[in-house]
Design a protein around this motif. Sequence first.
Motif, PDB file in Angstrom:
ATOM      1  N   VAL A   1      11.628   5.781   4.149  1.00 34.53           N
ATOM      2  CA  VAL A   1      12.923   5.138   4.395  1.00 34.53           C
ATOM      3  C   VAL A   1      14.050   6.128   4.128  1.00 34.53           C
ATOM      4  N   TRP A   2      13.925   6.858   3.032  1.00 35.87           N
ATOM      5  CA  TRP A   2      14.991   7.774   2.659  1.00 35.87           C
ATOM      6  C   TRP A   2      15.129   8.916   3.673  1.00 35.87           C
ATOM      7  N   THR A   3      13.980   9.422   4.184  1.00 36.61           N
ATOM      8  CA  THR A   3      14.051  10.480   5.200  1.00 36.61           C
ATOM      9  C   THR A   3      14.934  10.036   6.365  1.00 36.61           C
ATOM     10  N   SER A   4      14.693   8.812   6.841  1.00 37.58           N
ATOM     11  CA  SER A   4      15.471   8.341   7.983  1.00 37.58           C
ATOM     12  C   SER A   4      16.918   8.064   7.608  1.00 37.58           C
ATOM     13  N   ILE A   5      17.120   7.383   6.480  1.00 35.09           N
ATOM     14  CA  ILE A   5      18.501   7.049   6.097  1.00 35.09           C
ATOM     15  C   ILE A   5      19.324   8.313   5.902  1.00 35.09           C
ATOM     16  N   SER A   6      18.734   9.317   5.235  1.00 39.79           N
ATOM     17  CA  SER A   6      19.540  10.512   4.964  1.00 39.79           C
ATOM     18  C   SER A   6      19.870  11.229   6.265  1.00 39.79           C
TER      19      SER A   6
ATOM     20  N   ASP B   1       0.844  -1.214   0.000  1.00 40.55           N
ATOM     21  CA  ASP B   1       0.000   0.000   0.000  1.00 40.55           C
ATOM     22  C   ASP B   1       0.871   1.252   0.000  1.00 40.55           C
ATOM     23  N   MET B   2       1.835   1.238   0.927  1.00 41.80           N
ATOM     24  CA  MET B   2       2.716   2.409   1.010  1.00 41.80           C
ATOM     25  C   MET B   2       3.502   2.584  -0.280  1.00 41.80           C
ATOM     26  N   TRP B   3       3.905   1.480  -0.828  1.00 43.27           N
ATOM     27  CA  TRP B   3       4.667   1.529  -2.083  1.00 43.27           C
ATOM     28  C   TRP B   3       3.826   2.170  -3.176  1.00 43.27           C
ATOM     29  N   LEU B   4       2.522   1.740  -3.251  1.00 45.76           N
ATOM     30  CA  LEU B   4       1.644   2.259  -4.298  1.00 45.76           C
ATOM     31  C   LEU B   4       1.362   3.749  -4.089  1.00 45.76           C
ATOM     32  N   GLN B   5       1.284   4.157  -2.809  1.00 46.66           N
ATOM     33  CA  GLN B   5       1.093   5.593  -2.542  1.00 46.66           C
ATOM     34  C   GLN B   5       2.380   6.384  -2.775  1.00 46.66           C
ATOM     35  N   GLY B   6       3.472   5.653  -2.988  1.00 43.69           N
ATOM     36  CA  GLY B   6       4.759   6.326  -3.230  1.00 43.69           C
ATOM     37  C   GLY B   6       5.409   6.836  -1.974  1.00 43.69           C
ATOM     38  N   THR B   7       4.957   6.428  -0.787  1.00 38.73           N
ATOM     39  CA  THR B   7       5.534   6.958   0.450  1.00 38.73           C
ATOM     40  C   THR B   7       6.609   6.054   1.047  1.00 38.73           C
ATOM     41  N   LEU B   8       6.615   4.788   0.657  1.00 40.16           N
ATOM     42  CA  LEU B   8       7.530   3.842   1.310  1.00 40.16           C
ATOM     43  C   LEU B   8       8.982   4.306   1.218  1.00 40.16           C
ATOM     44  N   LEU B   9       9.449   4.518  -0.029  1.00 42.71           N
ATOM     45  CA  LEU B   9      10.848   4.914  -0.207  1.00 42.71           C
ATOM     46  C   LEU B   9      11.122   6.264   0.433  1.00 42.71           C
ATOM     47  N   GLU B  10      10.098   7.155   0.365  1.00 48.45           N
ATOM     48  CA  GLU B  10      10.291   8.484   0.920  1.00 48.45           C
ATOM     49  C   GLU B  10      10.553   8.412   2.424  1.00 48.45           C
TER      50      GLU B  10
ATOM     51  N   GLU C   1      13.139   9.883  16.716  1.00 50.30           N
ATOM     52  CA  GLU C   1      11.961   9.961  15.842  1.00 50.30           C
ATOM     53  C   GLU C   1      10.712   9.428  16.526  1.00 50.30           C
ATOM     54  N   ILE C   2      10.893   8.381  17.337  1.00 44.94           N
ATOM     55  CA  ILE C   2       9.717   7.806  18.002  1.00 44.94           C
ATOM     56  C   ILE C   2       9.184   8.757  19.057  1.00 44.94           C
ATOM     57  N   ILE C   3      10.104   9.300  19.856  1.00 43.04           N
ATOM     58  CA  ILE C   3       9.655  10.132  20.974  1.00 43.04           C
ATOM     59  C   ILE C   3       9.187  11.501  20.492  1.00 43.04           C
ATOM     60  N   ALA C   4       9.942  12.074  19.607  1.00 43.47           N
ATOM     61  CA  ALA C   4       9.662  13.454  19.235  1.00 43.47           C
ATOM     62  C   ALA C   4       9.007  13.521  17.864  1.00 43.47           C
ATOM     63  N   SER C   5       7.803  13.013  17.754  1.00 41.52           N
ATOM     64  CA  SER C   5       7.182  13.127  16.437  1.00 41.52           C
ATOM     65  C   SER C   5       6.340  14.380  16.396  1.00 41.52           C
ATOM     66  N   SER C   6       6.394  15.040  15.284  1.00 40.41           N
ATOM     67  CA  SER C   6       5.632  16.276  15.125  1.00 40.41           C
ATOM     68  C   SER C   6       5.369  16.428  13.635  1.00 40.41           C
ATOM     69  N   PRO C   7       4.252  16.999  13.275  1.00 41.06           N
ATOM     70  CA  PRO C   7       3.936  17.147  11.844  1.00 41.06           C
ATOM     71  C   PRO C   7       4.966  18.002  11.112  1.00 41.06           C
ATOM     72  N   ASP C   8       5.699  18.860  11.869  1.00 44.59           N
ATOM     73  CA  ASP C   8       6.697  19.714  11.210  1.00 44.59           C
ATOM     74  C   ASP C   8       7.868  18.913  10.664  1.00 44.59           C
ATOM     75  N   LEU C   9       8.127  17.766  11.340  1.00 42.39           N
ATOM     76  CA  LEU C   9       9.253  16.958  10.911  1.00 42.39           C
ATOM     77  C   LEU C   9       8.805  16.045   9.785  1.00 42.39           C
ATOM     78  N   GLY C  10       9.681  15.799   8.817  1.00 38.86           N
ATOM     79  CA  GLY C  10       9.377  14.855   7.752  1.00 38.86           C
ATOM     80  C   GLY C  10       9.088  13.498   8.360  1.00 38.86           C
ATOM     81  N   LEU C  11       8.299  12.689   7.656  1.00 35.14           N
ATOM     82  CA  LEU C  11       7.927  11.387   8.191  1.00 35.14           C
ATOM     83  C   LEU C  11       9.069  10.392   8.010  1.00 35.14           C
ATOM     84  N   GLY C  12       9.631   9.923   9.125  1.00 33.04           N
ATOM     85  CA  GLY C  12      10.681   8.912   9.070  1.00 33.04           C
ATOM     86  C   GLY C  12      10.167   7.595   9.618  1.00 33.04           C
ATOM     87  N   LEU C  13      11.055   6.615   9.698  1.00 36.03           N
ATOM     88  CA  LEU C  13      10.642   5.287  10.141  1.00 36.03           C
ATOM     89  C   LEU C  13      10.164   5.287  11.583  1.00 36.03           C
ATOM     90  N   GLY C  14      10.806   6.069  12.433  1.00 37.50           N
ATOM     91  CA  GLY C  14      10.402   6.151  13.830  1.00 37.50           C
ATOM     92  C   GLY C  14       8.988   6.687  13.955  1.00 37.50           C
TER      93      GLY C  14
END
Lengths: 292, 262
Positions: A90-95, A79-88, A228-241
């Motif tokens: 993953v990449w947010t966190s990796i970068s 599903d995430m792959w089809l929405q195009g968000t999966l790589l995004e 990323e898990i503790i400090a999630s906020s809409p301002d931050l890009g969506l990462g794996l955490g």
Amino acid sequence: MASTDTKPDDLAGLEAGLDALDAVQVRRTPVREVLLRKVLPPALAVALVITVWQLLVEAQVTDDYKLPSPAAVWNSASDMWLQGTLLEVVWTSISRGLLGFLMAVAIGTPLGLLVARVKFVRAAIGPILSGLQSLPSVAWVAPAVIWLGLNDKMMYAVILLGAVPSVANGLVSGVDQVPPLFLRAGRTLGASGLRGTWHIVLPAALPGYLAGLKQGWAFSWRSLMAAEIIASSPDLGLGLGQLLENGRNNADMPGIFLAIILILFVGIAIDLLVFSPLERWVLRSRGLLVKN
Amino acid sequence: MATTLTKAEDRTAVGHAARIAHVSKSFGGPEGQQLVLDDITLDVAPGEFVTLLGASGCGKSTLLNLVAGLDRPTAGSIETPGGRPALMFQEHALFPWLTAGKNIELALRLRGVPKSERRTEAERLLELVRLGGAYGKRVHELSGGMRQRVAMARALAQDSQLLLMDEPFAALDAITRDVLHDELTRIWRETNVSVLFVTHNVREAVRLAERVVLLSSRPGRIAREWTVDIEQPRRIEDNAVAELSVEITEQLRGEIRRHGQH
Ligand SMILES: Nc1ncnc2c1ncn2[C@@H]1O[C@H](COP(=O)(O)OP(=O)(O)OP(=O)(O)O)[C@@H](O)[C@H]1O
Ligand SMILES: [Mg+2]
């Protein structure tokens, strides 16, 4: 050369024979063997885990909102792959992780060198540096948020606090383990002071330094996930955490499983693709890797 | 070779390759100061081959380290007019992160040889120790004898007028050692370098040297000297070598026995 010398051809022949007798034979491993011995066992292990998982689901050991099936996790991924968000995601966190790691290397390396080579600095901050290594980086998230706010800066701060000590300590132990013979050999060749550090100490310390880098990456990744898990906020890009945290908020167990698997996968992949080959190459080129 | 000619001229001008004058060395240990070397005076002439012979622990390595400048004497002075001596350790001491050729090039680089000349010079030196094909070999891919020869080439790369050797062949088997003795004699005669060679093997000392210096133990003093008048090339099993070795061994045993008496 005087004609009275031992017949040079004799000597050269004898030497060639001796050299041939005890020179080390170096053999390259064929691809087939690599696949069979390195790729097959972990692939089998993964298959086994998925099988057991599937069996547990089928035996209905617990409610399926607690234990999603492998297929459900797979669907969530596609599903995430089809929405195009999966790589995004993953990449947010990796970068973030890699950038933080590179900064940790840039800071940890000179710091480690300073601690290793300057007695006063070692006495002053050596123990703190090794103590910091055992402090879980989650502990830094709260103060980092208060000091820096909910932004990328705070993520990098947490990564640095987690990874810099590993990188520095790796270099320190690498330098400490340089055999004194190399230092003395270097000095007789005229390499002392800065030239000695550059030509002898640093290359000799490389194996320990690499071990430190490897651990530094592991700590960077862990610290980032904690942040990323503790400090999630809409301002931050969506990462794996944040993906994991969102899963928890929406009671979306397949999403949580997916996030955990991806976090694990990235950590292992970077280690396997970057650090292990680097480490093996260094050790092998020095004859420190024993093949069985 | 042009370099050999200029070197020979240098030597006649200088007079000695090393002058060790009244050198003493003590180490501070748990039981106070321990005198290891006592009033050593020894000259090595330009182009001369001197072996330093003595029982284990008598201070041979200590003396070489002093001459190499790795440590300072407690008293006395050491001059090496030809500049920093080259030192070959008992262990090959090659850097495992470099190939054989790059080990030699590092020595050249630290000596200030321009980059463009290093490769050719390294290959010439490898040729000199008869390891022409070993340039790209890693240290662990070489046999023990080959490693010592690369180490010798690296020491020669310093183009120093004095070569210090600390039991460089002690860990090798007899045949390899014989071969390297022949090589060392050949290189010494070709390059005119002065050699101060440490060993506890009497026959090795006689096989190689023009002059054998015997050190006594605790403290290390110069006990006696022999001039070896046997024509090179010698073999370790030559009668003349054996005869002188018997005489020197007798003396060495006497030195060691003296310690058992009190
Ligand atoms: N750094 C040091 N500190 C204290 N004592 C030392 C030190 N270096 C050497 N010694 C002592 O000096 C003595 C001579 O040592 P040295 O290594 O010079 O002997 P050697 O003649 O080279 O022996 P071998 O033939 O076994 O190599 C030994 O008793 C040793 O314990
Ligand atoms: Mg010694």
